[in-house]
Design an enzyme around this catalytic site. Sequence first.
Site, mmCIF file in Angstrom:
data_model
loop_
_atom_site.group_PDB
_atom_site.id
_atom_site.type_symbol
_atom_site.label_atom_id
_atom_site.label_comp_id
_atom_site.label_asym_id
_atom_site.label_seq_id
_atom_site.Cartn_x
_atom_site.Cartn_y
_atom_site.Cartn_z
ATOM 1 N N HIS A 18 14.295 29.045 45.062
ATOM 2 C CA HIS A 18 14.770 29.938 44.003
ATOM 3 C C HIS A 18 13.600 30.772 43.491
ATOM 4 O O HIS A 18 12.464 30.586 43.946
ATOM 5 C CB HIS A 18 15.470 29.160 42.892
ATOM 6 N N HIS A 21 10.189 29.191 42.662
ATOM 7 C CA HIS A 21 9.277 28.827 43.757
ATOM 8 C C HIS A 21 8.408 29.991 44.201
ATOM 9 O O HIS A 21 7.357 29.799 44.792
ATOM 10 C CB HIS A 21 10.071 28.325 44.978
ATOM 11 N N CYS A 124 11.670 8.696 36.515
ATOM 12 C CA CYS A 124 12.625 9.811 36.590
ATOM 13 C C CYS A 124 12.595 10.332 38.017
ATOM 14 O O CYS A 124 11.553 10.842 38.466
ATOM 15 C CB CYS A 124 12.261 10.917 35.604
ATOM 16 N N CYS A 143 15.523 12.218 30.299
ATOM 17 C CA CYS A 143 14.557 13.223 30.741
ATOM 18 C C CYS A 143 14.980 14.597 30.205
ATOM 19 O O CYS A 143 16.087 15.057 30.496
ATOM 20 C CB CYS A 143 14.472 13.271 32.262
ATOM 21 N N HIS A 146 15.712 17.074 33.203
ATOM 22 C CA HIS A 146 16.835 16.823 34.123
ATOM 23 C C HIS A 146 18.094 16.312 33.420
ATOM 24 O O HIS A 146 19.119 16.112 34.065
ATOM 25 C CB HIS A 146 16.398 15.859 35.234
ATOM 26 N N LYS A 293 16.001 27.721 30.675
ATOM 27 C CA LYS A 293 15.484 27.199 31.929
ATOM 28 C C LYS A 293 16.559 27.419 33.014
ATOM 29 O O LYS A 293 17.743 27.280 32.725
ATOM 30 C CB LYS A 293 15.247 25.692 31.747
ATOM 31 N N LYS A 296 21.006 24.555 37.962
ATOM 32 C CA LYS A 296 22.269 24.679 38.700
ATOM 33 C C LYS A 296 23.444 24.370 37.784
ATOM 34 O O LYS A 296 24.505 24.972 37.879
ATOM 35 C CB LYS A 296 22.265 23.717 39.891
#
Length: 471
Positions: A18, A21, A124, A143, A146, A293, A296
């Site tokens: 994405h 990266h 995690c 977390c 996540h 952030k 998905k």
Amino acid sequence: MNKIYITTAIPYVNGSPHVGHAMDYCLADVCARYHRLIGDEVKFQVGTDEHGGKIFKKAEDLGVSVEDYVAENSEKFKDFIAKLNVSYTDFIRTTDLEHEHLCQEIWKKLEPYIYKAKYEGWYCTGCERFITDKEYEENHGVCPDHQKPYEKLEEENYYFRISDFKDQIVKAISSDELLILPDFRKKEILKLIEDSPDVSISRPKEQLTWGVPVPDDDSQVMYVWIDALSNYITILGYPEKDISDWWPATVQFVGKDILRFHAIIWPAMLIGLGLPLPKTISSHGMILVDGQKMSKSIGNVVDPVEVIDKHGIDAFRYYFLRHVDTFADSDFTWEKFENAYNNELANDLGNLVQRLATLIAKNKIELKKQDKLELPEDFRKLMDGFEFSKAFDLAWEKIQALNKKIDEEKPWEFAKNGKLDELNACLNSIASELLLVSSMLSPFIPLTSEKISEIFTSSVNPPKTPLFPKQ
Ligand code: MSP
């Protein structure tokens, strides 16, 4: 000629690449191209991180073999890096047999600092990180990145005695022998080291089989970060080859979320191996989408291929290298992207090139041969300090100044009044300044810079289509 070794974080291959990266690759590529431009020899590593529970679980959920899954996704990253026009020299996969073998040799060398003990605590899988009790409490067991509850682990693991190296690491970072950029992250890291416990560096095979086997212990695989960090030197052949030509790395590019691994565990490993520390670790911020952030589950992930296919690779590089700050978090919105494209690439640069080339061709001006181009001192200083978005701003100010110069000097009036010497001098001076700016642009938007050099050769041909057609 200096030897420059540049590294990038190797992404997990649990999905497609994405825009986030792209940051490591683009920043490292700017650095590599700049060093080649000033005559240095560059080695530039990229690769993929393919072990660990996160990837194993994803393959399992999809019902595919993990080997096939990582091979397929590693190819996607390779294609993505090519699409970004990144001039790397070496690509590593952590499932390469050679890498796995060299990791085991590294482990053996670190054995004096490794001990076995029970790990009772939290993990995690999203972060692939052991979580301290303090963090567990601060985050109320979930977390924040996540949004998943931490997993409880109770297992017999190998530990790495980081405590042996803490003082040396703190000294190296405080004195900038290991320069951590930006400075505010260096301060955070120095605080974090104080509280860092010894780290667990293996997982029992009963829990996870997908990792590099620990030498002489069939029941354990290495913790994914030990295997992943080692890539920076296994790619050079360590410990079986002399790596002193390239190591220590000139600069390692990582995101702020993974700086702690690079500024604590990694230096400890290097000191344990008797190797020098990298000269610089540069940590970039996160790309946010509309202030949030990318994730998905929120459904706001920006597909980099869509941006590149729609606007071209240099437009992509332009936005992410100039409008995304090199160090701070920055926002991506299509509106901001399209404004930057139309107002800056199409208007400032595209128009300048078109206008100047047309004036030169129409008046049959012969361009003088260029002496060797010397990059301005202030630009070099920013580039040497890895302040890329600021260096890019500086180049852009020069583009805007050239547009202003044409407006003020009005070369068309020289032509109208038959002042041919003035016309010649004016257009030659602007063309030569534009070629210098173009060489400053070359690390950032290399294809555009090449096109500009091709246009302003001795016989100038204005481009048939604008460099950046308005969208
Ligand atoms: N596999 C580890 C790195 C090992 S390096 C020895 C990892 N992988 S990752 O896929 O999660 O992240 C790879 C790189 O992408 C990191 O530098 C990370 O900071 C960066 N980014 C991931 N998402 C990002 C954004 N949204 N924005 C900017 N960079 C981001 O961590």
